[in-house]
Structure formats: C-alpha cells, structure tokens
Design an enzyme around this catalytic site. Sequence first.
Site, PDB file in Angstrom:
ATOM      1  N   ASN A  99       0.830  -1.222   0.000  1.00 19.96           N
ATOM      2  CA  ASN A  99       0.000   0.000   0.000  1.00 19.96           C
ATOM      3  C   ASN A  99       0.856   1.261   0.000  1.00 19.96           C
ATOM      4  O   ASN A  99       0.324   2.374   0.067  1.00 19.96           O
ATOM      5  CB  ASN A  99      -0.993   0.000   1.178  1.00 19.96           C
ATOM      6  CG  ASN A  99      -0.292   0.117   2.525  1.00 19.96           C
ATOM      7  OD1 ASN A  99       0.925   0.234   2.586  1.00 19.96           O
ATOM      8  ND2 ASN A  99      -1.067   0.098   3.595  1.00 19.96           N
ATOM      9  N   LEU A 100       2.165   1.095  -0.050  1.00 29.08           N
ATOM     10  CA  LEU A 100       3.138   2.191  -0.107  1.00 29.08           C
ATOM     11  C   LEU A 100       3.055   3.111   1.121  1.00 29.08           C
ATOM     12  O   LEU A 100       3.503   4.245   1.069  1.00 29.08           O
ATOM     13  CB  LEU A 100       2.999   2.995  -1.411  1.00 29.08           C
ATOM     14  CG  LEU A 100       3.218   2.181  -2.697  1.00 29.08           C
ATOM     15  CD1 LEU A 100       3.050   3.080  -3.929  1.00 29.08           C
ATOM     16  CD2 LEU A 100       4.617   1.547  -2.720  1.00 29.08           C
ATOM     17  N   ALA A 143       4.486  -7.498   4.606  1.00 27.09           N
ATOM     18  CA  ALA A 143       3.850  -6.221   4.943  1.00 27.09           C
ATOM     19  C   ALA A 143       3.537  -6.134   6.433  1.00 27.09           C
ATOM     20  O   ALA A 143       2.932  -7.048   6.999  1.00 27.09           O
ATOM     21  CB  ALA A 143       2.565  -6.066   4.134  1.00 27.09           C
ATOM     22  N   PHE A 199       4.063  -3.206  10.180  1.00 32.90           N
ATOM     23  CA  PHE A 199       4.833  -2.151  10.855  1.00 32.90           C
ATOM     24  C   PHE A 199       5.956  -2.813  11.663  1.00 32.90           C
ATOM     25  O   PHE A 199       5.778  -3.917  12.183  1.00 32.90           O
ATOM     26  CB  PHE A 199       3.938  -1.344  11.794  1.00 32.90           C
ATOM     27  CG  PHE A 199       2.887  -0.516  11.100  1.00 32.90           C
ATOM     28  CD1 PHE A 199       3.069  -0.054   9.804  1.00 32.90           C
ATOM     29  CD2 PHE A 199       1.712  -0.180  11.760  1.00 32.90           C
ATOM     30  CE1 PHE A 199       2.109   0.729   9.170  1.00 32.90           C
ATOM     31  CE2 PHE A 199       0.743   0.602  11.143  1.00 32.90           C
ATOM     32  CZ  PHE A 199       0.933   1.048   9.845  1.00 32.90           C
ATOM     33  N   TYR A 231       4.673  -4.937  19.200  1.00 28.22           N
ATOM     34  CA  TYR A 231       5.230  -5.398  17.925  1.00 28.22           C
ATOM     35  C   TYR A 231       5.512  -6.903  17.977  1.00 28.22           C
ATOM     36  O   TYR A 231       5.043  -7.673  17.134  1.00 28.22           O
ATOM     37  CB  TYR A 231       6.519  -4.615  17.605  1.00 28.22           C
ATOM     38  CG  TYR A 231       7.319  -5.264  16.501  1.00 28.22           C
ATOM     39  CD1 TYR A 231       6.861  -5.243  15.194  1.00 28.22           C
ATOM     40  CD2 TYR A 231       8.511  -5.943  16.781  1.00 28.22           C
ATOM     41  CE1 TYR A 231       7.571  -5.876  14.184  1.00 28.22           C
ATOM     42  CE2 TYR A 231       9.224  -6.573  15.785  1.00 28.22           C
ATOM     43  CZ  TYR A 231       8.745  -6.530  14.483  1.00 28.22           C
ATOM     44  OH  TYR A 231       9.444  -7.174  13.492  1.00 28.22           O
ATOM     45  N   ASN A 276      18.903  -9.299  13.304  1.00 26.82           N
ATOM     46  CA  ASN A 276      18.998  -7.910  12.835  1.00 26.82           C
ATOM     47  C   ASN A 276      19.339  -7.828  11.358  1.00 26.82           C
ATOM     48  O   ASN A 276      20.521  -7.903  10.990  1.00 26.82           O
ATOM     49  CB  ASN A 276      20.021  -7.161  13.686  1.00 26.82           C
ATOM     50  CG  ASN A 276      19.498  -6.886  15.078  1.00 26.82           C
ATOM     51  OD1 ASN A 276      19.206  -7.820  15.828  1.00 26.82           O
ATOM     52  ND2 ASN A 276      19.330  -5.637  15.422  1.00 26.82           N
ATOM     53  N   ARG A 326      24.078  -7.889  19.217  1.00 23.80           N
ATOM     54  CA  ARG A 326      23.052  -8.323  18.265  1.00 23.80           C
ATOM     55  C   ARG A 326      23.689  -9.190  17.181  1.00 23.80           C
ATOM     56  O   ARG A 326      24.894  -9.099  16.919  1.00 23.80           O
ATOM     57  CB  ARG A 326      22.395  -7.109  17.582  1.00 23.80           C
ATOM     58  CG  ARG A 326      21.584  -6.215  18.494  1.00 23.80           C
ATOM     59  CD  ARG A 326      20.296  -6.876  18.951  1.00 23.80           C
ATOM     60  NE  ARG A 326      19.515  -6.014  19.817  1.00 23.80           N
ATOM     61  CZ  ARG A 326      19.673  -5.924  21.143  1.00 23.80           C
ATOM     62  NH1 ARG A 326      20.604  -6.645  21.757  1.00 23.80           N
ATOM     63  NH2 ARG A 326      18.900  -5.143  21.857  1.00 23.80           N
TER      64      ARG A 326
HETATM   65  N1  UDP Z   1      21.327   1.345  18.964  1.00 26.01           N
HETATM   66  C1  UDP Z   1      22.019   2.435  19.471  1.00 26.01           C
HETATM   67  N2  UDP Z   1      21.727   3.678  18.980  1.00 26.01           N
HETATM   68  C2  UDP Z   1      20.782   3.883  18.012  1.00 26.01           C
HETATM   69  C3  UDP Z   1      20.102   2.760  17.491  1.00 26.01           C
HETATM   70  C4  UDP Z   1      20.395   1.510  18.005  1.00 26.01           C
HETATM   71  O1  UDP Z   1      22.874   2.297  20.349  1.00 26.01           O
HETATM   72  O2  UDP Z   1      20.548   5.045  17.634  1.00 26.01           O
HETATM   73  C5  UDP Z   1      21.618  -0.005  19.489  1.00 26.01           C
HETATM   74  C6  UDP Z   1      20.430  -0.640  20.168  1.00 26.01           C
HETATM   75  O3  UDP Z   1      20.403  -0.314  21.539  1.00 26.01           O
HETATM   76  C7  UDP Z   1      20.692  -2.126  19.925  1.00 26.01           C
HETATM   77  C8  UDP Z   1      21.453  -2.160  18.605  1.00 26.01           C
HETATM   78  O4  UDP Z   1      21.930  -0.830  18.400  1.00 26.01           O
HETATM   79  O5  UDP Z   1      21.540  -2.634  20.922  1.00 26.01           O
HETATM   80  C9  UDP Z   1      20.574  -2.542  17.437  1.00 26.01           C
HETATM   81  O6  UDP Z   1      19.414  -1.745  17.445  1.00 26.01           O
HETATM   82  P1  UDP Z   1      18.413  -1.691  16.212  1.00 26.01           P
HETATM   83  O7  UDP Z   1      17.368  -0.651  16.532  1.00 26.01           O
HETATM   84  O8  UDP Z   1      19.173  -1.536  14.953  1.00 26.01           O
HETATM   85  O9  UDP Z   1      17.755  -3.141  16.194  1.00 26.01           O
HETATM   86  P2  UDP Z   1      16.965  -3.965  17.314  1.00 26.01           P
HETATM   87  O10 UDP Z   1      17.985  -4.834  17.970  1.00 26.01           O
HETATM   88  O11 UDP Z   1      16.304  -3.006  18.227  1.00 26.01           O
HETATM   89  O12 UDP Z   1      15.998  -4.759  16.508  1.00 26.01           O
END
Ligand code: UDP
Length: 329
Positions: A34-35, A75, A77, A142, A171, A221
């Site tokens: 749905n863009l 699709a 959020f 989520y 990730n 991660r």
């Molecule tokens: N992170 C951070 N600063 C940011 C965004 C993310 O230090 O501005 C850290 C976050 O705390 C996590 C890792 O980077 O440990 C990966 O975060 P991201 O949001 O990319 O993915 P998530 O693990 O939340 O799905």
Amino acid sequence: MSLRILVTGGAGYIGAHTVRLLLEQGHDVTVVDNLSKGYRHNVPAGRLDVLDLADTGALAQLMREKRPEAVIHFAGFIAVGESMREPERYFANNVGGSLSLLTAMVQASVKHVVFSSTAAVYGNPHTNPILETFPIQPVSPYGESKVMVETLLGWFDQIHQLTSVSLRYFNASGADPAGQLGEEHEPETHLLPLLLRAVITGSPITVFGDDYDTPDGTCIRDYIHVNDLAQAHILAVEYLLGGGATDRFNVGTGTGHTVMEMIRVVEEVTGKKVPYVTGPRREGDPLSLVAAAGKLRTKLGWRPQYTDLRTIVEHAWNFAKTRPIESLP
Ligand code: UDP
C-alpha cells in the site's frame, strides 16, 4: 522451476531484496504494497499492485488472477518503540492485515505462506544463543503482533491445510551488493543506517547504554545480511511446495557483535570517525540477541554468503553514500 509468487510488502527493505532475488532466479513475482512505508522505486516496473491488506476481496481477486503457488508476507509495521505508544495500530495492521491476507488465500485456494516473524517473539531470553524452542514471551506489542500471527498460522494449517514457515529474523542489515537497493526507513531507527548517516552528516548518534554486562558494555546483536535473509524465504517456499510441514526458524548468523564493534567496523569501511555520544539504555532493549541458526541450515539447507560484519557494512555503505545528503533527516 519457475514459480509464481505473490509478495506482500515487496516495496519495503527486506521485501524488495527478496523480490530482486526471486526475479534473478527466474521466478514470476507480483508485489502487493500500500506504499504506506515502502517505496515505488524499490519495485521493478509492472510488478506492483497498490493494495491494502485490509481489502480481502481485492486480494482474493488478485490471487485468482495470478494463481500464485505461494505468498511471501512481509507487509507490516516494524518499530518496537512506536508499538509501545500506539499498540492499536500494530494489532490492526500486523494482525488484522495478516488475517485478511490468510482469509483471501483460503478464498483463492492458495496453500502456502512464508511469514516475516522476528526474534522479538523471545523477549528477553534467559540465555544465548536462542533456540526456536525457547519460551515465547514478547515484551512489546510489535513482538506480540508477530506471535499472534504465528498462532493464526497454526490454526489455518489445522483447519484449512494452509502450510507456513515463520522466519524469525534477527537484525537484518546490509544491502544488495550491486548498490541498487538498501535500507531507507522513515524514520530510521536501526543502528547501521544511523551510523552511516552520522558519518555523512556529522551529527552524532547516541549509543543506547554502555553499562550492560558485555565485554565493552554495549548491547550484542546478530546482524544478518539482507540477501541471506532473502534467500531463506526462497528456500522456505521450496520447502513448503515440496510438502514441508508448518514450522518456525530463526534467521541469524549465530555470531553476535556489540554496538562499539559495529562503530569500529563502520570507521574502518568508511575511513571516517563516527561521531557519537553515549546516552541511557533504550527501554525494552535486551542485552544480547544471538540466534541458534542450525535448524534453518539443517532442515532448509540455508548457507549464508555474507557472514562477515565488514561485508555487511561495505554493502550498506555502497548504498548509503549514493543517497543525496538533503534527503537525510
Ligand atoms: N542502537 C544504538 N543507537 C541507536 C540505534 C540503536 O545504540 O541510535 C543499538 C540498540 O540499543 C541495539 C542495537 O543498536 O543494541 C541494534 O538496534 P536496532 O534498533 O538496529 O535493532 P533492534 O535490535 O532493536 O531490533
């Protein structure tokens, strides 16, 4: 063998990479998007149907016309923080949209679906690496929305013989090696694209906490290259078409990296210092999320190509450095 595949959310980051790989491997692809988050420019000409998943009738009609052998369903959020503020939108879109899609699949007699799930279904795991059998205990709407869809899928199998693979992503990162596609979320919340923006714009990124019980105090991660993730979807479709039963798989490399390690690799690849400040922990961030990824390898024959963090960063950088600076927030 060429397959007809319907891809929801194919204008988004992971969806678009999967569409590209499907086309490269000779499959016939129809994208439904749905863009609202995805970009038209991510989808090759003539492949996109701009449709909302809530429109069950239109989806069923499209499936009757295209007769896909399987659906790959991206699709939805994706922002954990936003889901803590607006849970209703996450349940309506992620759960309601998926239910509408599954209903349309039943109406059009489409029998197989690969679903974008997430490591967030595990919440704060008691230990790492995380096996698929670990307790399901999401800590955000989520994550809960993805658990709910996995549950729906179980019932649709039992009652309608609709088989599914749920892929629980760690990730997703990196970009198409040719530099044509990449990560363009708006707003961007993910670590690697934010680090690259910080290098380009000079405005510092905040490291969320340096007092975790990890070697350098920052979170760990499992960063998985988006093309390896895309390939897992194609293997999952082949598995289902070959008679494979409904199942759930982690998609990760099995290796974890801290935020500071990522910063070091970004500095090596870009040749520039990453401007950053250290801030408080982000609410809901688990200390470590690393996949046990053996099940996907053993059962689906998945062999990731780009497991080296440096390659992931190089591909993301090839894409990010081509973006005009005025398009960055
Ligand atoms: N992170 C951070 N600063 C940011 C965004 C993310 O230090 O501005 C850290 C976050 O705390 C996590 C890792 O980077 O440990 C990966 O975060 P991201 O949001 O990319 O993915 P998530 O693990 O939340 O799905």
